[in-house]
Design an enzyme around this catalytic site. Structure first.
Site, PDB file in Angstrom:
ATOM      1  CB  CYS A   1     -59.763  17.362  25.253  1.00 43.99           C
ATOM      2  SG  CYS A   1     -61.190  16.777  24.304  1.00 43.99           S
TER       3      CYS A   1
ATOM      4  CG  ASN B   1     -51.085  23.362  33.492  1.00 48.00           C
ATOM      5  OD1 ASN B   1     -50.184  22.709  34.000  1.00 48.00           O
ATOM      6  ND2 ASN B   1     -50.866  24.410  32.740  1.00 48.00           N
TER       7      ASN B   1
ATOM      8  CG  ASP C   1     -60.269  23.175  27.792  1.00 48.20           C
ATOM      9  OD1 ASP C   1     -60.941  24.201  27.944  1.00 48.20           O
ATOM     10  OD2 ASP C   1     -59.121  23.189  27.301  1.00 48.20           O
TER      11      ASP C   1
ATOM     12  CB  CYS D   1     -58.544  29.100  25.313  1.00 48.88           C
ATOM     13  SG  CYS D   1     -57.853  27.954  24.098  1.00 48.88           S
TER      14      CYS D   1
END
Length: 393
Positions: free
Chosen positions: A163, A168, A234, A286
């Protein structure tokens, strides 16, 4: 809400189209309402209206500015020299989180955990700096650097970033692999992929394939993925760990929302573990919610039986997973209060080989990264090495 904030408190509207025209059409009424609110609150400045909301997010002012050096284009020593020439004072490698907390003015340090991460005071802005616009540095939170750092694929590897947008972590993987190998990156959003492609090109990343595809529809048996030994996953999450830097706090996700997210995350993790050549996987979010973190890892490990196991990827990291099942302490957590980062969760899974000796908790590349982090301080030693990378002038 974002448009109204930019119109009344920010530096004006940066968007275009009908939303900008609509906001401008009602500007007089909005400003009149703002003036009425200031009278009611007995304040004279717009900023005074924001103080209570910002106080509700204490982590926003704590998190430093983290700058990851893009080793595809330069090296840590050269970036340190560049910032020195711009009037910044380099204080060496940090010895504790408290040293990061104490940064102020134009002072910066090398991070105490990650070898290619520089740390500046909170709110330091580099968006117009040459190093950023040229792709020599990446503005990336420290916790967000952990997944690629701990996956640590060797040069020449085949890797999946499941994903991937905004990219980054993908660029970090490419830097670790020294642009040697193949990265397959997936995302369902066309615009995010286009932005990601631009970002990767600016960072000098080669050897990547972007695909507008839901990772849940990717066929693990496709021959093109037969050499994929490392996966970074992620997935979409509640984002509850992201420090809110704006004046409006987002409502906590509902139980139904968390249940739906966790269901998707479990499916994505199960799909990732089904790639036949997979040896190592990093799962990260996150989010601060156990439902999206430890519970997802526990459920999928139970499905897998003895095929995969959790490993402790970073023994010196201070914050561990919630002790909700045996081995959960091998997971990592991060938070503004404890690690001066965004809220984050990371788990590293390795395939269990029958009859094989116990695996190291880190692959060779990751062990080398940690040795580098603990070794010679950039900018301090007389030892020189030949460089082929572009020198920052």
């Amino acid at each position: 809400q974002v448009l109204v904030y930019d119109l009344l408190f920010g530096k004006g509207l940066k968007c275009g189209g009908r939303w900008k025209a609509l906001a401008r059409r009602h500007r007089a009424r909005l400003e009149a309402e703002l003036a009425r609110m200031k009278v009611q609150q007995k304040v004279s400045r717009n900023e005074d209206l924001l103080a209570p909301a910002q106080a509700a997010s204490p982590g926003a002012s704590q998190v430093p500015r983290y700058v990851r050096v893009n080793t595809l284009k330069t090296c840590v020593d050269d970036v340190i020299d560049f910032f020195k020439r711009q009037g910044y004072s380099y204080l060496g490698k940090a010895g504790s989180v408290e040293e990061l907390r104490a940064l102020s003015g134009k002072k910066f340090v090398l991070d105490l955990h990650l070898p290619e991460l520089l740390v500046f005071p909170a709110q330091t802005d580099f968006h117009d700096n040459f190093l950023y616009t040229s792709g020599h540095i990446i503005l990336q939170d420290k916790a967000s650097c952990l997944p690629a750092f701990l996956l640590a694929p060797a040069a020449g590897s085949h890797v999946i970033d499941a994903c991937a947008a905004p990219g980054n972590k993908t660029s970090h993987l490419a830097a670790i692999m020294k642009n040697k190998g193949q990265i397959f990156a997936f995302d369902v959003d066309t615009k995010r992929l286009a932005t990601m492609n631009t970002m990767l090109m600016r960072a000098g990343v080669t050897g990547f394939q972007l695909a507008q595809q839901d990772f849940l529809t990717v066929d693990p048996g496709d021959p093109k993925y037969s050499k994929v030994a490392s996966i970074l996953l992620d997935p979409s999450c509640s984002g509850s760990g992201m420090v809110n830097r704006g004046p409006v706090q987002e409502a906590a996700p509902s139980a139904e929302r968390l249940q739906a997210l966790a269901g998707f995350q479990r499916k994505a993790l199960s799909r990732a573990l089904s790639f036949p050549a997979l040896q190592r996987l990093v799962y990260s979010t996150c989010s601060l919610h156990r439902q999206e973190n430890e519970d997802v890892v526990q459920a999928v490990l139970q499905e897998q039986g003895s095929a995969f196991r959790l490993v402790d990827p970073f023994p010196s990291w201070p914050c561990r997973g919630l002790a909700v099942f045996p081995g959960a302490e091998s997971c990592l957590r991060a938070s503004p209060a404890d690690t001066l980062t965004q809220g984050f969760f990371v788990a590293v899974l390795e395939r269990c080989e029958e009859g094989a000796a116990d695996h190291s908790s880190l692959p060779a590349a990751a062990e080398e990264n940690l040795k580098q982090a603990e070794g010679r301080e950039p900018g301090a030693g007389p030892k020189k090495r030949k460089r082929k990378k572009q020198r920052v002038k």
